[in-house]
Design a protein around this motif. Structure first.
Motif, PDB file in Angstrom:
ATOM      1  N   LEU A 270       0.920  -1.199   0.027  1.00 57.30           N
ATOM      2  CA  LEU A 270      -0.133   0.169   0.037  1.00 57.30           C
ATOM      3  C   LEU A 270       0.898   1.111   0.110  1.00 57.30           C
ATOM      4  O   LEU A 270       0.771   1.935  -0.762  1.00 57.30           O
ATOM      5  CB  LEU A 270      -0.921  -0.265   1.159  1.00 57.30           C
ATOM      6  N   SER A 271       1.648   1.342   0.766  1.00 58.00           N
ATOM      7  CA  SER A 271       2.741   2.478   1.070  1.00 58.00           C
ATOM      8  C   SER A 271       3.475   2.685  -0.297  1.00 58.00           C
ATOM      9  O   SER A 271       3.623   3.876  -0.767  1.00 58.00           O
ATOM     10  CB  SER A 271       3.504   2.468   2.254  1.00 58.00           C
ATOM     11  N   ARG A 272       4.103   1.587  -0.855  1.00 52.78           N
ATOM     12  CA  ARG A 272       4.559   1.510  -2.125  1.00 52.78           C
ATOM     13  C   ARG A 272       3.757   2.129  -3.249  1.00 52.78           C
ATOM     14  O   ARG A 272       4.413   3.061  -4.101  1.00 52.78           O
ATOM     15  CB  ARG A 272       5.425   0.373  -2.514  1.00 52.78           C
ATOM     16  N   LEU A 273       2.509   1.615  -3.572  1.00 52.35           N
ATOM     17  CA  LEU A 273       1.740   2.200  -4.506  1.00 52.35           C
ATOM     18  C   LEU A 273       1.477   3.651  -4.238  1.00 52.35           C
ATOM     19  O   LEU A 273       1.282   4.323  -5.432  1.00 52.35           O
ATOM     20  CB  LEU A 273       0.598   1.203  -4.776  1.00 52.35           C
ATOM     21  N   ILE A 274       1.161   4.031  -2.970  1.00 48.97           N
ATOM     22  CA  ILE A 274       0.829   5.544  -3.043  1.00 48.97           C
ATOM     23  C   ILE A 274       1.853   6.343  -2.870  1.00 48.97           C
ATOM     24  O   ILE A 274       1.748   7.717  -2.774  1.00 48.97           O
ATOM     25  CB  ILE A 274      -0.494   5.712  -1.838  1.00 48.97           C
ATOM     26  N   GLY A 275       3.193   5.881  -2.899  1.00 54.40           N
ATOM     27  CA  GLY A 275       4.286   6.731  -2.706  1.00 54.40           C
ATOM     28  C   GLY A 275       4.603   7.442  -1.483  1.00 54.40           C
ATOM     29  O   GLY A 275       5.349   8.552  -1.519  1.00 54.40           O
ATOM     30  N   ARG A 276       3.881   6.831  -0.513  1.00 47.81           N
ATOM     31  CA  ARG A 276       4.158   7.690   0.939  1.00 47.81           C
ATOM     32  C   ARG A 276       3.805   6.700   1.955  1.00 47.81           C
ATOM     33  O   ARG A 276       3.227   5.738   1.717  1.00 47.81           O
ATOM     34  CB  ARG A 276       3.419   8.863   1.197  1.00 47.81           C
ATOM     35  N   PRO A 277       4.154   6.938   3.393  1.00 48.04           N
ATOM     36  CA  PRO A 277       3.836   6.121   4.304  1.00 48.04           C
ATOM     37  C   PRO A 277       2.190   6.275   4.396  1.00 48.04           C
ATOM     38  O   PRO A 277       1.530   7.336   4.195  1.00 48.04           O
ATOM     39  CB  PRO A 277       4.364   6.656   5.644  1.00 48.04           C
ATOM     40  N   THR A 278       1.501   5.100   4.801  1.00 56.33           N
ATOM     41  CA  THR A 278      -0.104   5.072   5.088  1.00 56.33           C
ATOM     42  C   THR A 278      -0.158   6.126   6.034  1.00 56.33           C
ATOM     43  O   THR A 278       0.703   6.247   7.025  1.00 56.33           O
ATOM     44  CB  THR A 278      -0.588   3.703   5.460  1.00 56.33           C
ATOM     45  N   THR A 279      -1.438   6.452   6.141  1.00 58.58           N
ATOM     46  CA  THR A 279      -1.793   7.658   7.036  1.00 58.58           C
ATOM     47  C   THR A 279      -1.659   6.914   8.469  1.00 58.58           C
ATOM     48  O   THR A 279      -2.261   5.850   9.058  1.00 58.58           O
ATOM     49  CB  THR A 279      -3.331   7.885   6.941  1.00 58.58           C
ATOM     50  N   PRO A 280      -1.119   7.801   9.268  1.00 62.85           N
ATOM     51  CA  PRO A 280      -0.822   7.095  10.657  1.00 62.85           C
ATOM     52  C   PRO A 280      -2.021   7.183  11.475  1.00 62.85           C
ATOM     53  O   PRO A 280      -3.084   7.675  11.465  1.00 62.85           O
ATOM     54  CB  PRO A 280       0.127   8.272  11.215  1.00 62.85           C
ATOM     55  N   ILE A 281      -2.306   6.090  12.620  1.00 58.10           N
ATOM     56  CA  ILE A 281      -3.484   5.912  13.276  1.00 58.10           C
ATOM     57  C   ILE A 281      -3.759   7.155  14.144  1.00 58.10           C
ATOM     58  O   ILE A 281      -5.018   7.547  14.197  1.00 58.10           O
ATOM     59  CB  ILE A 281      -3.346   4.733  14.046  1.00 58.10           C
ATOM     60  N   THR A 282      -2.694   7.926  14.234  1.00 59.97           N
ATOM     61  CA  THR A 282      -2.951   9.314  15.139  1.00 59.97           C
ATOM     62  C   THR A 282      -3.781  10.115  14.212  1.00 59.97           C
ATOM     63  O   THR A 282      -4.807  10.850  14.738  1.00 59.97           O
ATOM     64  CB  THR A 282      -2.021  10.010  15.613  1.00 59.97           C
ATOM     65  N   GLN A 283      -3.290  10.330  12.837  1.00 59.06           N
ATOM     66  CA  GLN A 283      -3.892  11.194  11.944  1.00 59.06           C
ATOM     67  C   GLN A 283      -5.343  10.694  11.623  1.00 59.06           C
ATOM     68  O   GLN A 283      -6.449  11.493  11.410  1.00 59.06           O
ATOM     69  CB  GLN A 283      -3.235  11.436  10.763  1.00 59.06           C
ATOM     70  N   ALA A 284      -5.733   9.195  11.342  1.00 57.59           N
ATOM     71  CA  ALA A 284      -6.923   8.710  10.916  1.00 57.59           C
ATOM     72  C   ALA A 284      -7.942   9.015  12.137  1.00 57.59           C
ATOM     73  O   ALA A 284      -8.949   9.250  11.818  1.00 57.59           O
ATOM     74  CB  ALA A 284      -6.724   7.278  10.675  1.00 57.59           C
ATOM     75  N   VAL A 285      -7.426   8.849  13.498  1.00 51.27           N
ATOM     76  CA  VAL A 285      -8.392   9.069  14.317  1.00 51.27           C
ATOM     77  C   VAL A 285      -8.793  10.642  14.602  1.00 51.27           C
ATOM     78  O   VAL A 285      -9.830  10.812  14.687  1.00 51.27           O
ATOM     79  CB  VAL A 285      -7.924   8.603  15.910  1.00 51.27           C
ATOM     80  N   ARG A 286      -7.623  11.490  14.068  1.00 54.32           N
ATOM     81  CA  ARG A 286      -8.189  13.062  14.264  1.00 54.32           C
ATOM     82  C   ARG A 286      -9.161  13.272  13.334  1.00 54.32           C
ATOM     83  O   ARG A 286     -10.059  14.052  13.412  1.00 54.32           O
ATOM     84  CB  ARG A 286      -6.766  13.669  14.186  1.00 54.32           C
ATOM     85  N   ASP A 287      -8.890  12.756  11.994  1.00 63.02           N
ATOM     86  CA  ASP A 287      -9.942  12.829  10.949  1.00 63.02           C
ATOM     87  C   ASP A 287     -11.139  12.355  11.003  1.00 63.02           C
ATOM     88  O   ASP A 287     -12.283  12.995  10.957  1.00 63.02           O
ATOM     89  CB  ASP A 287      -9.240  12.276   9.728  1.00 63.02           C
ATOM     90  N   ALA A 288     -11.430  11.320  11.900  1.00 63.11           N
ATOM     91  CA  ALA A 288     -12.552  10.421  12.132  1.00 63.11           C
ATOM     92  C   ALA A 288     -13.417  11.552  13.348  1.00 63.11           C
ATOM     93  O   ALA A 288     -14.500  11.807  13.050  1.00 63.11           O
ATOM     94  CB  ALA A 288     -12.460   9.228  12.721  1.00 63.11           C
ATOM     95  N   LEU A 289     -12.634  11.919  14.199  1.00 58.87           N
ATOM     96  CA  LEU A 289     -13.077  12.869  15.351  1.00 58.87           C
ATOM     97  C   LEU A 289     -13.409  14.145  14.866  1.00 58.87           C
ATOM     98  O   LEU A 289     -14.650  14.714  15.469  1.00 58.87           O
ATOM     99  CB  LEU A 289     -12.326  12.982  16.469  1.00 58.87           C
ATOM    100  N   THR A 290     -12.972  14.491  13.697  1.00 62.19           N
ATOM    101  CA  THR A 290     -13.124  16.066  13.220  1.00 62.19           C
ATOM    102  C   THR A 290     -13.925  16.065  12.089  1.00 62.19           C
ATOM    103  O   THR A 290     -14.524  16.957  11.594  1.00 62.19           O
ATOM    104  CB  THR A 290     -12.079  17.015  13.061  1.00 62.19           C
ATOM    105  N   ALA A 291     -14.402  14.891  11.513  1.00 57.74           N
ATOM    106  CA  ALA A 291     -15.309  14.729  10.319  1.00 57.74           C
ATOM    107  C   ALA A 291     -16.617  15.660  10.465  1.00 57.74           C
ATOM    108  O   ALA A 291     -17.501  15.252  11.503  1.00 57.74           O
ATOM    109  CB  ALA A 291     -15.371  13.249   9.825  1.00 57.74           C
TER     110      ALA A 291
END
Length: 291
Positions: A270-291
Motif C-alpha cells: 500500500l505505501s509503495r503504491l501510494i508513494g508515501r507512508p500510510t496515514t498514521p493511526i493518530t491522523q486517522a483518529v483525528r480525521d474521524a473525530l473532526t469529520a
C-alpha cells in the motif's frame, strides 16, 4: 511504472459509494483528464457532482447485465469495487466480469480482501470465488486485496458511549483509511505494469482495538475503553443495536479473523503504491473525530 496513453478510458463501479468516489478524485489528482473517466452508478441522478467535473456518468447495475454491457463500451481499464449488497455478491461480480470481457476491457482491478487466499473469514468466501472468476475470464486483472478500513470503527460513537466493542482480544490488525486504498487503486489504474499482480494492501502500523480506544481517549479527552466480548456475545450486542442478524454474525466472525492474524500484514504494497507512508493511526483518529 509507465503512464498509459491519453486515450485510455478508466471506469469505476460504485462511483457514488465512498471508495469509488474517492478513487475518481484520486485519479483526477494524478492528472487523469476528467473526460477519460467513467463513473458507473446505479442512479445517475446521484452523480451530479461527478458529471459537473466533466466525468462521464453511465448507468450500471450489478444485477442488470444489460446495463453493464452498454456502460463498459469503450472502457480500457475497470475498477470493480466489490458489491456491498450481500444478495449473491459472486453472481453480481460475474455479471461485471463477463460484460467487461465481452466489451474488450484490457484490465480489471478488483477490490478483494487482505490475505483472501488463506483467510477463513466469512467475508473471504465471496472474494475467493470472485478471484477464481477473474482467473477463468481471460481478462487481464489485478487483485487489490484491501485490509480493514479505519472508518469501519465508529470513533465518534466510541467517544459518546465510552467504549469500542469487539471480539478481537489483544490481537493486532493493520487498518488504513479509505483514502489510502483509493489512492492505491488510482495508481494501478493510471499506470502500466500491474496486470497479473496481487497487492496485499494494509496500513504500515499494527494496532489492537485497545490501542485504538486509547488513542481515541487521548485525542477526545474522554474515557474510552475497549470491551472484549466473545464472538457470540458481540454478534448479539450488534443485533441489539439494530444491525441485521446475519451481518452482525459476519462482523463478529471478522473479529475472530483478527485473532487468527487475517487482517494483519507486514506487506508494504500500500505505501509503495501510494508513494508515501500510510496515514498514521493518530491522523486517522483525528480525521474521524473532526469529520
Amino acid at each position: 511504472m509507465t503512464t498509459p496513453a491519453s486515450t485510455t478510458t478508466i471506469a469505476v463501479t460504485g462511483a457514488t459509494g465512498q471508495l469509488g468516489h474517492l478513487t475518481l478524485q484520486a485519479l483526477l489528482d494524478r492528472g487523469v483528464p476528467a473526460g477519460n473517466l467513467v463513473a458507473l452508478v446505479r442512479d445517475p441522478a446521484k452523480a451530479a457532482d461527478l458529471a459537473a467535473q466533466g466525468i462521464q456518468v453511465r448507468h450500471a447495475d450489478y444485477k442488470q447485465p444489460e446495463t453493464l454491457r452498454a456502460a463498459l463500451q469503450g472502457v480500457n481499464r475497470l475498477l470493480l469495487v466489490s458489491s456491498n449488497d450481500f444478495d449473491d455478491r459472486v453472481g453480481q461480480h460475474r455479471h461485471v466480469i463477463e460484460a467487461a470481457r465481452d466489451a474488450g476491457v484490457d484490465l480489471i482491478a478488483y477490490t478483494s480482501l487482505l490475505n483472501a487466499d488463506r483467510s477463513g473469514m466469512l467475508l473471504a468466501g465471496d472474494h475467493q470465488a470472485t478471484e477464481a472468476l477473474l482467473r477463468e475470464s481471460g481478462v487481464p486483472f489485478t487483485l487489490l486485496r484491501n485490509g480493514w478500513y479505519t472508518e469501519n470503527y465508529d470513533l465518534k460513537g466510541a467517544v459518546k458511549n465510552g467504549a469500542i466493542l469487539g471480539a478481537a482480544g489483544s490481537h493486532a490488525l493493520n487498518p488504513a483509511p479509505r483514502r489510502d486504498y483509493a489512492e492505491a487503486a488510482a495508481a494501478v489504474l493510471s499506470t502500466d505494469g500491474h496486470a497479473g499482480q496481487t497487492y496485499e494492501l494494509a496500513g504500515d502500523e499494527g494496532v489492537t482495538l485497545a490501542d485504538l480506544a486509547a488513542e481515541v481517549a487521548r485525542q477526545s479527552g474522554q474515557p474510552v475503553a475497549y470491551h472484549d466480548l466473545s464472538a457470540e456475545e458481540y454478534a448479539r450486542t450488534l443485533a441489539g443495536f439494530g444491525v441485521p442478524e446475519g451481518f452482525a454474525h459476519v462482523l463478529a466472525d471478522s473479529d475472530t479473523g483478527i485473532t487468527r492474524g487475517e487482517l494483519a500484514s507486514e506487506s508494504r504494497d500500500l505505501s509503495r503504491l501510494i508513494g508515501r507512508p500510510t496515514t498514521p493511526i493518530t491522523q486517522a483518529v483525528r480525521d474521524a473525530l473532526t469529520a
